[in-house]
Enzyme design. Structure first.
Site, PDB file in Angstrom:
ATOM      1  N   ASP A   1      10.928   0.665  -2.884  1.00  0.00           N
ATOM      2  CA  ASP A   1       9.968   0.286  -3.922  1.00  0.00           C
ATOM      3  C   ASP A   1      10.662   0.027  -5.260  1.00  0.00           C
ATOM      4  O   ASP A   1      11.684   0.628  -5.563  1.00  0.00           O
ATOM      5  CB  ASP A   1       8.926   1.405  -4.091  1.00  0.00           C
TER       6      ASP A   1
ATOM      7  N   ASN B   1      -0.130  -5.111   1.378  1.00  0.00           N
ATOM      8  CA  ASN B   1       0.623  -6.069   0.552  1.00  0.00           C
ATOM      9  C   ASN B   1       0.121  -7.517   0.673  1.00  0.00           C
ATOM     10  O   ASN B   1       0.422  -8.352  -0.172  1.00  0.00           O
ATOM     11  CB  ASN B   1       2.126  -6.010   0.855  1.00  0.00           C
TER      12      ASN B   1
END
Ligand code: IPE
Ligand code: IPE
Ligand code: MG
Length: 249
Positions: A20, A68
């Site tokens: 991330d 996502n």
């Protein structure tokens, strides 16, 4: 290689990582978020090489979540092309030469373009006999989706309620033979799981790191392993029992 302070006898067998911070890395440099994803792909290669050097058996990375897809269309397209063109085409030969078996975990639903599924299948087939390490790329993956999919498969099989247990459910996960992660890493200073491997991390050691994923290198992986080796895993038992049962420490 600086293995200083790492005990080769007590390596985690399986390390899972939430990669991330790509967007923030790019924004900090005045670049579009997509540049962060490009740089993140480099970081993944270095981390995977570092994992092979360390002698890990399993390394699993979160590349794209079931959530996502809701990002801006352009970003989604770019992420798909980084995964398909860079990771599955340019890098796969390099990883293959290192003896890495590459596999994918996630939902193979209508949202994943057919040409990406084909490249994933080709990559998995090319590398399937490799023995150095298994790199699992979680793509269109959600921990909740995985549990739902396993429950559906059990129902479809006509399994009786009394036969549903942890073992029968687990058999229907995307990669049933994959052991649970011993060490779970998340980068970018966020302290959350974000729907990665929910079931499998029940007893994993969690390590949160501030580094943004594009800056992650094999040294960071080693730092996380050192931190892991400081921890005492008990699996719900007392310390004395754990030593007696010879559970992984
Ligand atoms: C991780 O970086 C990559 C994916 C989620 C695909 P992000 O894109 O989430 O970057 P941040 O968290 O916005 O910085
Ligand atoms: C998790 O990161 C997904 C991947 C790294 C692929 P996100 O950036 O999507 O998670 P949140 O939104 O910060 O929880
Ligand atoms: Mg993020």
């Amino acid at each position: 290689m600086d293995l200083d302070g790492i005990d080769p006898q007590r390596l985690p067998r399986h390390v899972a990582c939430v990669m991330d911070g790509n967007g923030r890395w790019a924004t900090k440099r005045g670049l579009p978020r997509t540049e962060g994803h490009r740089a993140g792909e480099e970081a993944l290669l270095d981390a995977a090489k570092g994992a092979v050097e360390l002698g890990l058996e399993w390394f699993t990375v979160f590349a794209f979540s079931t959530e996502n897809w809701r990002r801006p269309h352009q970003e989604v397209r770019f992420l798909l092309s980084v995964i398909a063109d860079d990771l599955l085409t340019r890098r796969r030969d390099e990883l293959h030469e290192l003896g890495v078996r590459i596999r994918f975990a996630g939902r193979r639903d209508w949202r994943v373009p057919g040409w990406i599924l084909r490249r994933m299948d080709e990559t998995a087939a090319l590398t399937r006999h490799n023995k150095a390490m298994t790199l699992t790329v979680a793509f269109n993956y959600g921990g909740r989706a995985e549990i739902v999919d396993a429950a559906r498969a059990l129902v479809a099989e006509g399994v009786k309620a009394s036969q549903v247990d942890e073992r029968s459910l687990r058999k229907h996960f995307y990669l049933p033979e994959m052991p649970d992660p011993d060490l779970f890493i998340r980068t970018s200073g966020e302290y959350r799981i974000s729907n990665f491997l929910l079931w499998e991390i029940a007893y994993s050691e969690l390590v949160f790191m501030d580094v943004l994923w594009p800056d992650f290198r094999r040294e960071h992986l080693r730092d996380a392993v050192r931190e892991y080796q400081q921890r005492e895993r008990r699996f719900g038992l007392t310390r004395g029992q754990r030593d007696h049962d010879g559970l992984p420490s």
